[in-house]
Every structure is written in structure tokens, then in C-alpha cells.
Enzyme design. Structure first.
Site, mmCIF file in Angstrom:
data_model
loop_
_atom_site.group_PDB
_atom_site.id
_atom_site.type_symbol
_atom_site.label_atom_id
_atom_site.label_comp_id
_atom_site.label_asym_id
_atom_site.label_seq_id
_atom_site.Cartn_x
_atom_site.Cartn_y
_atom_site.Cartn_z
ATOM 1 C CE LYS B 79 -3.816 1.917 2.665
ATOM 2 N NZ LYS B 79 -4.950 1.884 3.527
ATOM 3 C CB SER B 159 -8.388 3.841 2.828
ATOM 4 O OG SER B 159 -7.516 3.183 3.427
ATOM 5 C CB SER B 183 -8.928 1.238 5.541
ATOM 6 O OG SER B 183 -9.473 2.387 5.400
#
Lengths: 95, 492
Positions: B79, B159, B183
Site C-alpha cells: 500500500k 481505503s 480500511s
């Protein structure tokens, strides 16, 4: 509680975010939707309840007061948009 | 999809160790898949091809000698929130334009020490603020799942939407993600993947761009429960650079898999039966309950009375911490600078241009609730409510509950842009079942459990006691064994 346009602009100044008039109007509406939503917390009886300071029951760790890193001025300024001789360059702040 | 990219971590690891395949072959297969698919899914914002092939070659050397760590030669996606040395690390924000850290996050360093290979950096909501991966400066991520035969692009959740989409579409063997209000678990549920948010303090937060420090935790998104156990074991550690990281041995999570749940007490919280919940979610939850009953667990109705206040309290605590954490982006130390007539105008121009709308909104809310005269009414009250939310969980665990079963999300994934005109609160409601877990610092896992009538995946969530991730892996295996695994039909 809700915010008016003047408050939105004041908060934007505190947060150092440039907001033009159109943007401020949209923000006023969206922020009030959020503030309206969080209003329901007033229903909760919080008398005598301690505010949370740490979600996990551990004591804050302390490290020895010793130098264990450093001499990386080049690394630290490497990503700066403006730097010279390992100084961060900013617009003049004192006359 | 070539066969190599279809391998789970555990399957790839076996073939690598048996020298049936090499890490270079596996890594190249993923790089090829990314090259041919990423323009359709937008899951990666940067690939690190050179680094990947170098790491793979090093792994192959070790594997040849019969050496190597737990993840030796396994290609992962990271990420964009995680600092990786010399690579694109921008939290998918415009304000961090060009930022390439000179250091490595503790979690990724742990993964590399165990032999994993870095394929690239994954798309995400800007600064991890969002539930659909539509706030990224690099554009929306597309879910590899579609509604039946429609070609409407579907969101992967957020997210960690890039992480979830890449794992589901086989563009990495597994991915790192982070979870502040859901998330990891919400995008996992939207993409038919497994996502675990460990207990607060289990993984070091060092080198991960901070959103809300008292809520943020790192965790993996994977294809199955075993892979999640393998990844978490490597990611978790005690780190002197994060004072909230816990000095506690990391268990062998894999050992918990497949253990019987006979006699365990699974709590079903009545407050999670929310108004307007689709019948499909209700049925899925009931199906989960039946699976545990068949596996010999005891089903216990429980009450977590402050559940409904978790989301509003979160939308005070998280923005408050964000407004403080994001103060560092000022055009001086890194990233974007937009000049002005003096230093204050330079700050305002930089932040006005560099932050997206959702991030600005949350900084503004945070600044407002912390400002003079409002602190007690908002922030202090929210922190007290948080104590009550945590107490709810402590009470049911003290009564003997081993794990709590809930739906992971209140609906299946929606279409890209479908929520564009909704008020922000409607989007926030996506996290209604996951946010309680962050507020209480507990571990939670989302496991795929079925498909809705249009063919989109749905997940169930298990919530455990602090630092009892093993119980989550053990109980999650029951759902996985009963529901099977879910793979989208390839169109990308």
C-alpha cells in the site's frame, strides 16, 4: 451545533488551507452534515466516565536517553522542495 | 491469468521450496499480469520492476541452497501509505508529489527480512480517508468483480482498495494494507478476499504515514485465511521505534488453523441488526451462525449497547488526530510547494492545492472540534464514549464469549461514482460494523462468505479479544471451509 460561512473560513485559516468562497459554501453544507451526525453523542450518559487515553492497556515505554541515530542531514533534506547546504529554504519570515 | 499467479502464498511457497518454480519466474508472471491489466483496474500507482527482479534473484539463490525465510521469493504489493526506501510513497496524495523516502517502514522491512519480493506500490484513498478508493489523487480503483454480466465498474472499497483489487485479480500473491475504521476489512469483503486488522499495537506503525494514530493498524489482505496467518506472522513485531508497539511474542498463527471450534462461544450482537439492512446480509449472517452451530460452537445472543455511537465518536476522534498528523504537510520538508506572497500564504496555497476534498473536510472537522470552546463538547465527550464502547466488549468477553460474529459491511460493493452526490455521512456508514473494532483496539477479520444476487461478494466479520488473533484464524477457517473461496471471472 452547526457552522456558518464565517466559521468555515476561520477554521480554514486555523488549518492553513486556502478555501475560496465557492468551496467554503460547499464545505459549510458538508461539515454541517457531519456535525449533525455526531450530535447524537449528546444522548449518551458520560457522567463519571474516564476519557480514553490508551486503547491497549500498556504503560508508555521509555527508552534510554541516548543518541542512537543521526548524521543524516542529507537524507533529511533530500525530499525538500527547496533546500541549500542542508537547510530548508522558506520565504522570509523576519523583516 | 497464468497458472503461476493463481497460486496462494502457501502453494507458491511449497513449489518454490521444492524448486518446481523459481521466484524470478513467479515475479515475472506477476509483473506481466500487472503490465497487461493495470490500466483496467488502476490497482498499482507504481511498479518497482527492477527492485522486484533483484529481490527475486536473491531469493532464488537462497532457495537453491535450501535456505530462505517464511516468505522467500513470494511477490507482494505494498500500500502506498508504507514508506519503502527510494520508491513512490505518497499516501496517494498530490501533496506528497515526488516523495521518495530514505528509510523503510518496519512492517515492510520485516517482510523483506523473511524473503518477500516487492512488486510495487498500491493505490488507496488519499491518506487512507475513504471507503471506496475514490479519493485517490491517482484516480479510482476498479474491483475485478462485476454485477452479473454488466460492465459497470464497481468500487473495491477503501481505503485499501488497490490492495484488495490486486489480490482478488491475482496481481500480487498478497498485499499489505492498513485499517483505521475498516480500511482492511471492508475492501476485503467487497472483493472476496480475507483481511485481518490485528490488535492495536501488534504491528509497528513506524514508517506508515499517520492518519489517526490511536486507531491505525497495519494488516494483510490475502486470498485465503492461511495466507493471512502467514503474512501477519511476518508483519507483526515489537519495535522500539513505535512506543505503542507491544513487546509480546508473535505466535505461529498457522498452527491455529483447522482447530476445532467445538464448545467455543460465538457472540451475536443484537445491535448489529441495523435498520434498513438488506435481507441478503441478514441471511448471510444467519448462514454464518448455522455454520458455527454445525461445527459444534455455542451461539450466544449478546448486547453491545453503545454500538450505534461508535461511528459518530469515530468522526470526532479520527479527524481530530488527522488534523494534527497532517499539519506536517506544509510545503517545507517534502512534496508539493505552491508559492505565496509570504510563508503563511505559501502554507495555505500548498495545502489548498495539495489536499483533496475529503482530506480537507476531515482536517477542518478535526480543527473545529479541537478549537477553543468546542474541545469538551466534542473531543472529550467522544473519548468518553470510546471508553464505553471498549467496556461493552470487555463485558461480553468477561462473560465467556470467545469471538463475535457480525456482517463485515451493510451492503455489497456499489458502482464507481454512484455515491458522488451522497452526503459524506452516507459513505461513512459503510464502516458501521468495522469501526467499533478500531475504537476498542481489538482484532477483527473479514472472511468471504457468499455472493449477493447480482454476483458480488459479501463478507462476515469475526471480532476477538486483544492479542487473540489465533482465535480469529481458528474461527475464520470454519467460514472458509463452509463457504469456499471466491474468484472473479477474468475480464481485465
Amino acid at each position: 451545533m452547526s457552522v456558518d460561512l464565517k466559521t468555515v473560513k476561520r477554521v480554514a485559516t486555523l488549518a492553513r488551507i486556502k478555501v475560496d468562497d465557492d468551496e467554503a459554501k460547499i464545505m459549510e453544507e458538508k461539515l454541517n452534515a457531519i456535525l449533525g451526525f455526531v450530535e447524537q453523542l449528546n444522548e449518551v450518559d458520560v457522567d463519571g466516565v474516564e476519557p480514553m487515553t490508551s486503547v491497549v492497556d500498556i504503560a508508555m515505554k521509555k527508552r534510554e536517553d541516548a543518541v542512537n541515530d543521526g548524521n543524516k542531514a542529507n537524507d533529511i533534506t533530500a525530499n525538500s522542495p527547496a533546500s541549500e547546504d542542508n537547510f530548508f529554504m522558506v520565504p522570509k519570515v523576519v523583516e | 491469468m497464468s497458472e503461476l499467479t493463481a497460486l496462494t502464498i502457501s502453494a507458491a511457497r511449497e513449489k518454490l521450496r521444492a524448486k518446481e518454480i523459481t521466484s524470478t519466474e513467479l515475479t515475472q508472471a506477476y509483473l506481466d499480469a500487472i503490465a497487461s491489466s493495470n490500466d483496467k483496474l488502476n490497482a498499482y500507482v507504481a511498479t518497482t520492476e527492477e527492485k522486484a527482479l533483484k529481490m527475486a534473484a536473491q531469493s532464488d539463490e537462497k532457495l537453491q541452497k535450501g535456505e530462505g525465510g517464511d516468505l522467500e521469493g513470494v511477490p507482494l504489493g505494498i500500500k502506498d501509505l508504507y514508506a519503502t526506501e527510494g520508491d513512490h510513497t505518497q499516501a496517494c496524495s498530490h501533496i506528497l508529489d515526488g516523495f521518495k523516502p530514505k528509510y523503510e517502514s518496519t512492517v515492510t522491512a520485516n517482510l523483506w527480512a523473511d524473503g518477500a519480493v516487492q512488486l510495487g506500490k498500491l493505490n488507496m484513498d488519499e491518506f487512507a480517508m475513504g471507503s471506496a478508493n475514490e479519493t485517490s489523487y491517482y484516480g479510482a480503483v476498479v474491483n475485478p468483480w462485476r454485477r452479473g454480466n454488466e460492465d459497470t465498474p464497481i468500487v473495491p472499497g477503501g481505503s485499501s482498495g488497490g490492495s484488495a483489487s490486486a489480490v482478488a485479480a491475482h496481481l500480487c500473491a498478497a498485499a499489505t494494507a492498513t485499517d483505521t475504521g475498516g480500511s482492511i476489512r471492508q475492501p476485503a469483503a467487497f472483493t472476496g478476499t480475507v483481511g485481518i486488522k490485528p490488535t492495536y499495537g501488534r504491528c509497528s506503525r513506524w514508517g506508515i504515514a499517520a492518519f489517526a494514530s490511536s486507531l491505525d493498524q497495519a494488516g494483510p489482505i490475502t486470498r485465503d485465511v492461511r495466507d493471512a496467518a502467514i503474512m501477519l506472522k511476518s508483519m507483526a513485531s515489537h519495535d522500539s521505534k513505535d512506543t505503542t508497539s507491544v513487546d509480546r511474542a508473535v505466535p505461529d498463527y498457522e498452527a491455529a488453523l483447522g482447530k476445532s471450534v467445538k464448545g467455543m462461544k460465538i457472540g451475536i450482537p443484537k445491535e448489529y441488526r441495523v435498520e434498513g439492512m438488506p435481507a441478503e446480509i441478514e441471511e448471510l449472517w444467519q448462514q454464518g451462525i448455522d455454520w458455527y452451530r454445525e461445527a459444534g460452537a455455542e451461539i450466544v445472543d449478546i448486547s453491545l449497547p453503545h454500538t450505534k455511537y461508535a461511528l459518530p465518536a469515530y468522526y470526532i476522534v479520527a479527524p481530530a488526530e488527522a488534523s494534527s498528523n497532517l499539519a506536517r504537510y506544509d510545503g517545507v520538508k517534502y512534496g508539493l510547494r505552491v508559492e505565496g506572497k509570504d510563508i503563511t500564504e505559501m502554507y495555505e496555497n500548498t495545502r489548498g492545492t495539495g489536499f483533496g476534498d475529503e482530506v480537507k473536510r476531515r482536517i477542518m472537522i478535526g480543527t473545529y472540534v479541537l478549537s477553543a470552546g468546542y474541545y469538551d463538547a466534542y473531543y472529550l465527550r467522544a473519548q468518553k464514549v470510546r471508553t464505553l464502547i471498549k467496556r461493552d466488549f470487555e463485558t461480553v468477553f468477561a462473560d465467556g464469549i470467545d469471538a463475535i460474529l457480525t456482517p463485515a459491511t451493510p451492503s455489497a460493493a456499489f458502482g464507481v461514482g454512484e455515491m458522488a452526490n451522497a452526503d459524506p455521512v452516507e459513505m461513512y456508514l459503510n464502516d458501521i460494523f468495522t469501526v467499533t473494532v478500531n475504537m476498542a483496539g481489538l482484532p477483527g477479520i473479514s472472511v468471504p462468505a457468499g455472493l449477493d444476487k447480482t454476483g458480488l461478494p459479501l463478507g462476515l466479520q469475526l471480532i476477538g479479544k486483544p492479542f487473540e488473533e489465533e482465535t480469529l484464524f481458528q474461527t475464520a477457517s470454519v467460514i472458509e471451509a463452509a463457504a469456499g473461496q471466491f474468484t472473479p471471472k477474468k475480464w481485465w
